[in-house]
Design an enzyme around this catalytic site. Structure first.
Site, PDB file in Angstrom:
ATOM      1  N   HIS A 135       0.837  -1.210   0.000  1.00 25.30           N
ATOM      2  CA  HIS A 135       0.000   0.000   0.000  1.00 25.30           C
ATOM      3  C   HIS A 135       0.872   1.261   0.000  1.00 25.30           C
ATOM      4  O   HIS A 135       0.590   2.225  -0.706  1.00 25.30           O
ATOM      5  CB  HIS A 135      -0.891   0.044   1.248  1.00 25.30           C
ATOM      6  CG  HIS A 135      -1.888  -1.078   1.352  1.00 25.30           C
ATOM      7  ND1 HIS A 135      -1.782  -2.071   2.295  1.00 25.30           N
ATOM      8  CD2 HIS A 135      -3.005  -1.350   0.647  1.00 25.30           C
ATOM      9  CE1 HIS A 135      -2.795  -2.913   2.162  1.00 25.30           C
ATOM     10  NE2 HIS A 135      -3.553  -2.503   1.175  1.00 25.30           N
ATOM     11  N   ASP A 169      -3.357  -7.646  -7.330  1.00 24.80           N
ATOM     12  CA  ASP A 169      -4.759  -7.956  -7.648  1.00 24.80           C
ATOM     13  C   ASP A 169      -4.970  -7.740  -9.148  1.00 24.80           C
ATOM     14  O   ASP A 169      -5.651  -6.808  -9.569  1.00 24.80           O
ATOM     15  CB  ASP A 169      -5.687  -7.084  -6.801  1.00 24.80           C
ATOM     16  CG  ASP A 169      -5.507  -7.354  -5.326  1.00 24.80           C
ATOM     17  OD1 ASP A 169      -6.134  -8.281  -4.817  1.00 24.80           O
ATOM     18  OD2 ASP A 169      -4.673  -6.671  -4.689  1.00 24.80           O
ATOM     19  N   GLN A 186      -8.426  -7.630 -10.784  1.00 27.66           N
ATOM     20  CA  GLN A 186      -9.103  -6.383 -10.401  1.00 27.66           C
ATOM     21  C   GLN A 186      -8.689  -5.239 -11.337  1.00 27.66           C
ATOM     22  O   GLN A 186      -9.507  -4.393 -11.697  1.00 27.66           O
ATOM     23  CB  GLN A 186      -8.734  -6.059  -8.956  1.00 27.66           C
ATOM     24  CG  GLN A 186      -9.223  -4.734  -8.435  1.00 27.66           C
ATOM     25  CD  GLN A 186      -9.060  -4.661  -6.933  1.00 27.66           C
ATOM     26  OE1 GLN A 186      -9.824  -5.249  -6.201  1.00 27.66           O
ATOM     27  NE2 GLN A 186      -8.053  -3.951  -6.460  1.00 27.66           N
TER      28      GLN A 186
HETATM   29  P1  AMP Z   1      -6.411  -3.880  -0.585  1.00 22.00           P
HETATM   30  O1  AMP Z   1      -6.326  -2.980   0.589  1.00 22.00           O
HETATM   31  O2  AMP Z   1      -5.885  -5.246  -0.338  1.00 22.00           O
HETATM   32  O3  AMP Z   1      -7.771  -3.865  -1.234  1.00 22.00           O
HETATM   33  O4  AMP Z   1      -5.433  -3.287  -1.680  1.00 22.00           O
HETATM   34  C1  AMP Z   1      -5.446  -1.946  -2.043  1.00 22.00           C
HETATM   35  C2  AMP Z   1      -4.508  -1.734  -3.188  1.00 22.00           C
HETATM   36  O5  AMP Z   1      -3.199  -2.140  -2.809  1.00 22.00           O
HETATM   37  C3  AMP Z   1      -4.891  -2.579  -4.425  1.00 22.00           C
HETATM   38  O6  AMP Z   1      -4.668  -1.835  -5.598  1.00 22.00           O
HETATM   39  C4  AMP Z   1      -3.943  -3.730  -4.317  1.00 22.00           C
HETATM   40  O7  AMP Z   1      -3.660  -4.355  -5.553  1.00 22.00           O
HETATM   41  C5  AMP Z   1      -2.700  -3.053  -3.755  1.00 22.00           C
HETATM   42  N1  AMP Z   1      -1.844  -4.052  -3.133  1.00 22.00           N
HETATM   43  C6  AMP Z   1      -2.175  -4.987  -2.215  1.00 22.00           C
HETATM   44  N2  AMP Z   1      -1.113  -5.759  -1.925  1.00 22.00           N
HETATM   45  C7  AMP Z   1      -0.083  -5.315  -2.689  1.00 22.00           C
HETATM   46  C8  AMP Z   1       1.282  -5.710  -2.858  1.00 22.00           C
HETATM   47  N3  AMP Z   1       1.808  -6.714  -2.177  1.00 22.00           N
HETATM   48  N4  AMP Z   1       2.025  -5.013  -3.739  1.00 22.00           N
HETATM   49  C9  AMP Z   1       1.521  -3.983  -4.453  1.00 22.00           C
HETATM   50  N5  AMP Z   1       0.245  -3.560  -4.328  1.00 22.00           N
HETATM   51  C10 AMP Z   1      -0.548  -4.217  -3.467  1.00 22.00           C
END
Ligand code: AMP
Length: 292
Positions: A37, A151, A154
Site C-alpha cells: 500500500h 490484484d 481487479q
Molecule cells: P487492498 O487494501 O488489499 O484492497 O489493496 C489496495 C490496493 O493495494 C490494491 O490496488 C492492491 O492491488 C494493492 N496491493 C495490495 N497488496 C499489494 C502488494 N503486495 N504489492 C503492491 N500492491 C498491493
C-alpha cells in the site's frame, strides 16, 4: 494529513486542490497497510498532486461465507502510516455512508470477466469491487488511480469499467511488493499461523518457477502448468483453487505462449485465502506494462 469521513468535506478539499491547479491522485484501499500500500502512495506522490487514500472495507465484495468480519482493521495505524508517506487526505467513510440503509439498488455488472477465475470462486466479488470503485471514483474524481499488480484481475476489471463507462481515468499499475522470501504482501498474511506462513511460500515459488521455465524457452503451457502444480503439490497445507496462464487484459486462459502472459494462482492456506501472479514470457515490456 486530514482524515475525513463525510462526502461534503472530501469534495470541498478536492475542489480546493483543483482550484490551485493541482491534479488528484487516488489510492483506493481496504486498509491494514503494508509496504505494498505504501508503495502505491509513494508512486502517487511523484506527480505532486493531491494524494487521496481511501480506507473502506467494502462489504459488497465479500461473499456470505467469506472473511468480512475477520478482515484486519487498523485505522489508527493506517492514519499514522499514510501521514508518514506525506499523504494529505485520507477518506475513511462508514458503511452507512457508502450504503445508506444497508444497500444501494444501482450497481455495476462487469459481465463475463467477473465470472472467471477469482470471479468463479468469489461470485459477485467483482461487481462489488466495481460498484464501490465507481462510487469512490465519483466522490474523488481523480486524474489517476493507483492499483497493485497483486490484484491483477481487479486491474483488468477496473480498466474495463473505466473504458466501458467513460470514467476517463489514467490507471497506474504498481508492481507487487513481496517479503524478502518472495511471498506477496497482503493484509491477510497477518492471519497466517507460522507454519502456514511457511507453506504459503509455495504459491510464489510455483509462479516464479513457471516464469523461469518459460525464460528457459519452454512454450508448452501444459508443461509450464505441470511444473507449477508440482511445486504446490509438495505443500499439503496449501489447497489450490486455480493455477492458470492468462492474457492480462481479459484473463482468458491461453493455450500457447504469447509475448505477455500472466501466471495466476489462488489458494487457501488454512482458513486464509491468498492470490498471487507473475508475468511470464520473454517480452520484457510485458513484465512492466501488461495493462498500459
Ligand atoms: P487492498 O487494501 O488489499 O484492497 O489493496 C489496495 C490496493 O493495494 C490494491 O490496488 C492492491 O492491488 C494493492 N496491493 C495490495 N497488496 C499489494 C502488494 N503486495 N504489492 C503492491 N500492491 C498491493
Amino acid at each position: 494529513m486530514r482524515v475525513v469521513q463525510k462526502e461534503p468535506e472530501l469534495r470541498g478539499l478536492v475542489a480546493q486542490a483543483r482550484g490551485r491547479g493541482r491534479s488528484v491522485e487516488f489510492v483506493p484501499t481496504m486498509g491494514a497497510f503494508h509496504e505494498g500500500h505504501l508503495e502505491l502512495m509513494r508512486q502517487a506522490r511523484r506527480h505532486g498532486g493531491l494524494v487521496v487514500v481511501s480506507v473502506f472495507v467494502n462489504p459488497t465484495q465479500f461473499g456470505p461465507d467469506e472473511d468480512f468480519d475477520s478482515y484486519p482493521r487498523s485505522l489508527e495505524a493506517d492514519v499514522a502510516a499514510a501521514a508518514g508517506e506525506g499523504v494529505e487526505l485520507l477518506f475513511a467513510p462508514t458503511t452507512a455512508q457508502m450504503y445508506p440503509g444497508g444497500q444501494i439498488d444501482t450497481t455495476v455488472d462487469v459481465g463475463p470477466i467477473g465470472r472467471i477465475l477469482e470471479g468463479e470462486h468469489r461470485p459477485g466479488h467483482f461487481n462489488g469491487v466495481a460498484t464501490v470503485c465507481a462510487k469512490l471514483f465519483n466522490l474523488v474524481r481523480p486524474d489517476r488511480v493507483y492499483l497493485g499488480q497483486k490484484d491483477a484481475q481487479q486491474i483488468a476489471v477496473l480498466s474495463q469499467m473505466n473504458a466501458d463507462l467513460n470514467f476517463g481515468l489514467e490507471i497506474v499499475v504498481c508492481a507487487t511488493v513481496r517479503d524478502p522470501d518472495g511471498l506477496a504482501m497482503s493484509s491477510r498474511n497477518e492471519r497466517l499461523k507460522p507454519e502456514e506462513r511457511k507453506a504459503a511460500l509455495a504459491l510464489s515459488e510455483a509462479l516464479m518457477e513457471m516464469a523461469r521455465l518459460v525464460d528457459q524457452g519452454e512454450t508448452d503451457i501444459q508443461r509450464v502448468l505441470e511444473r507449477g502444480h508440482s511445486v504446490i503439490a509438495g505443500q499439503s497445507k496449501v489447497s489450490l483453487q486455480y493455477l492458470e496462464i492468462v492474457d492480462p487484459a481479459h484473463f482468458r486462459s491461453l493455450d500457447r505462449m504469447t509475448g505477455g502472459a500472466l501466471a495466476v494462482a489462488a489458494a487457501f492456506v488454512g482458513s486464509v485465502r491468498l492470490i498471487d501472479n507473475v508475468f511470464v514470457g520473454t517480452a520484457q515490456a510485458a513484465r512492466t506494462g501488461g495493462w498500459q
